[in-house]
Motif scaffolding. Structure first.
Motif, PDB file in Angstrom:
ATOM      1  N   MET A 152       0.838  -1.201   0.000  1.00  0.00           N
ATOM      2  CA  MET A 152       0.000   0.000   0.000  1.00  0.00           C
ATOM      3  C   MET A 152       0.880   1.261   0.000  1.00  0.00           C
ATOM      4  O   MET A 152       0.609   2.217  -0.717  1.00  0.00           O
ATOM      5  N   GLU A 185       0.262  -8.525  -1.911  1.00  0.00           N
ATOM      6  CA  GLU A 185      -0.816  -7.782  -1.245  1.00  0.00           C
ATOM      7  C   GLU A 185      -2.131  -7.983  -1.998  1.00  0.00           C
ATOM      8  O   GLU A 185      -2.630  -7.076  -2.665  1.00  0.00           O
ATOM      9  N   ARG A 209      -5.808  -1.632  -9.838  1.00  0.00           N
ATOM     10  CA  ARG A 209      -4.601  -1.113  -9.176  1.00  0.00           C
ATOM     11  C   ARG A 209      -3.383  -1.279 -10.098  1.00  0.00           C
ATOM     12  O   ARG A 209      -2.553  -0.381 -10.208  1.00  0.00           O
ATOM     13  N   ALA A 263      -5.320   1.340  -3.540  1.00  0.00           N
ATOM     14  CA  ALA A 263      -4.352   0.728  -2.633  1.00  0.00           C
ATOM     15  C   ALA A 263      -4.948   0.619  -1.228  1.00  0.00           C
ATOM     16  O   ALA A 263      -4.788  -0.411  -0.566  1.00  0.00           O
ATOM     17  N   ILE A 264      -5.644   1.672  -0.787  1.00  0.00           N
ATOM     18  CA  ILE A 264      -6.253   1.647   0.554  1.00  0.00           C
ATOM     19  C   ILE A 264      -7.442   0.666   0.553  1.00  0.00           C
ATOM     20  O   ILE A 264      -7.575  -0.166   1.444  1.00  0.00           O
ATOM     21  N   LEU A 321      -5.114   5.250  -7.934  1.00  0.00           N
ATOM     22  CA  LEU A 321      -4.152   4.270  -7.403  1.00  0.00           C
ATOM     23  C   LEU A 321      -4.146   4.309  -5.875  1.00  0.00           C
ATOM     24  O   LEU A 321      -4.177   3.265  -5.217  1.00  0.00           O
ATOM     25  N   ALA A 322      -4.112   5.526  -5.313  1.00  0.00           N
ATOM     26  CA  ALA A 322      -4.084   5.665  -3.848  1.00  0.00           C
ATOM     27  C   ALA A 322      -5.374   5.098  -3.239  1.00  0.00           C
ATOM     28  O   ALA A 322      -5.310   4.347  -2.257  1.00  0.00           O
ATOM     29  N   ILE A 366       1.045   4.311  -2.762  1.00  0.00           N
ATOM     30  CA  ILE A 366       0.769   5.714  -2.409  1.00  0.00           C
ATOM     31  C   ILE A 366       1.956   6.605  -2.783  1.00  0.00           C
ATOM     32  O   ILE A 366       1.765   7.718  -3.287  1.00  0.00           O
TER      33      ILE A 366
END
Lengths: 170, 263
Positions: free
Chosen positions: A1, B125, B142, B189-190, B185-186, A5
């Motif tokens: 993650m 992940e 993603r 990702a979360i 993307l952010a 970011i």
């Protein structure tokens, strides 16, 4: 993650920083051109000169002086690359001229400016590496040749398109 | 106080409406001639966005069908975004023959690096969706967004280092994709790391953030297409007459240069 970011922040910040730092469609200025002494640069990169210093000086002194010489060479290359960037802006404007000769001269100048920046991109890390290992031989002769060719092309372009005092400033 | 659901719906409708407005601007300005792929992308997002709004309110459309609609809409938009980014990079690099080969090598290399990173992330992940389909969707999105971010970073850095000229509208398109890809993307990702159970407040936050990022992107594109296009400025725009005499300083420099060549 975290990696995702970081990449996301980079992708967003790079264009913003570029636009903030370089501004929008700025006009190239003669003041941005920094004079580059090609002869002094060639002297700094001369292997015979390096060999002479290696023989004449104690090893510790040679390493110190060689680092200073390489630092100066990096500064010269940075100046030449920066000048190439300014010249590209001028050539880009000349490329839109109605005179085919000016367009041709501008295209040649653009090609060489890109080439010089490519060489600079390759040469600077190598010079920093050579600073860490002063015994290592490295001669970025292509940067000097490319810069010399570029200055001639600016003069040629100046014959067909207004380049101000740029060719004199180089 | 405005509920999160209502806020999300407002942002969603606003971005669909503005996508349609952007399409109208592109057509009226005949920008489709200069940016055909971008026009197709805008048309697709406008049509697919409107269709999804309709699907949301039609009673006979199931949740699974709606999810399939979202996946198809985003899949096609992502494929078009890749094509646009590549086209922008190729067009800029091809204008400069010296930069062209280095550019295509750098583009391929960056794509491979980011693809490897995205695959490694997908392996280490994995997403926690309510079903294998949604998990796969989150991971694919993603991966696509990571690749787009990598290609956009290269596009900006390569052009900036070599001072390759960039029309303001093309920059605006790339900046818009930068905002869209990075925020998506952010968010992805979360989202991929938070276990999903039911459609709750948290899901509204993700939906709101995604649509808000898209709204910001459409606004950026509208701004660049409504603003006058910037052109390259010359040092001195005064044209030189073909038969006119050369200024003295040019001749002097020319002489100096010849002397240098003769030495």
């Amino acid at each position: 993650m975290t990696l995702s970011i970081i990449i996301a922040i980079l992708a967003l910040s790079v264009p913003v920083v570029i636009r903030l730092v370089k501004g929008r469609g700025t006009t190239p200025q003669i003041g941005q051109i920094r004079s580059v002494d090609l002869r002094a640069f060639r002297n700094l990169m001369d292997p015979e000169e390096e060999e002479y210093l290696r023989r004449a000086l104690p090893p510790a002194d040679f390493r110190r002086i060689q680092r200073e010489r390489l630092r100066a060479a990096v500064e010269y290359i940075k100046c030449a690359a920066s000048n190439a960037a300014v010249l590209m802006q001028i050539a880009e404007a000349a490329r839109q001229s109605e005179d085919p000769a000016a367009v041709q001269a501008a295209l040649k100048l653009i090609d060489n400016a890109i080439r010089l920046r490519t060489y600079a991109f390759q040469a600077i890390p190598k010079l920093y590496l050579a600073m860490v290992f002063p015994g290592r031989r490295f001669s970025p002769a292509r940067v000097a040749e490319s810069y010399e060719l570029m200055t001639r092309q600016v003069v040629l372009l100046g014959l067909q398109y207004p380049t101000g005092e740029i060719s004199a400033a180089l | 106080m405005l509920s999160l659901s209502l806020a999300w719906h407002i942002v969603w409708f606003a971005r669909v409406t503005l996508s349609c407005a952007l399409l109208i601007v592109l057509i009226t300005q005949r920008a489709y001639k200069q940016f055909p792929l971008f026009t197709v992308h805008t048309a697709w997002t406008a049509v697919a966005g409107t269709a999804l709004v309709a699907m949301n309110y039609v009673p006979f459309v199931s949740g699974a069908q709606y999810f399939a609609g979202v996946a198809v809409s985003n899949g096609v938009a992502s494929a078009l975004a890749f094509a646009i980014i590549y086209q922008m990079f190729a067009e800029r690099a091809n204008r400069y023959p010296v930069a062209s080969s280095l550019g295509s090598f750098a583009f391929r290399f960056t794509t491979l690096i980011f693809l490897a990173t995205a695959i490694a992330l997908a392996w280490f992940e994995p997403a926690h969706g309510p079903s294998p389909w949604t998990s796969a969707y989150i991971i694919i999105q993603r991966t696509a967004r990571m690749l787009q971010c990598g290609q956009l970073i290269l596009l900006f850095l390569f052009g900036s280092y070599f001072r390759l000229s960039w029309r303001s509208r093309a920059f605006g398109i790339a900046l818009g994709f930068g905002i869209l890809s990075s925020s998506s993307l952010a968010i992805n990702a979360i989202h991929s790391q938070i276990a999903y159970d039911v459609w709750n407040q948290r899901e509204y936050i993700f939906a709101f953030a995604t649509d808000f990022a898209y709204l910001a992107t459409v606004l950026v594109w509208l701004f660049y297409f409504l603003a006058p296009e910037q052109t390259v400025q010359a040092l001195d725009q005064t044209p030189r007459s073909p038969g006119g005499s050369l200024p003295e300083h040019d001749l002097e420099t020319w002489n100096q240069e010849l002397e240098r060549l003769l030495k």
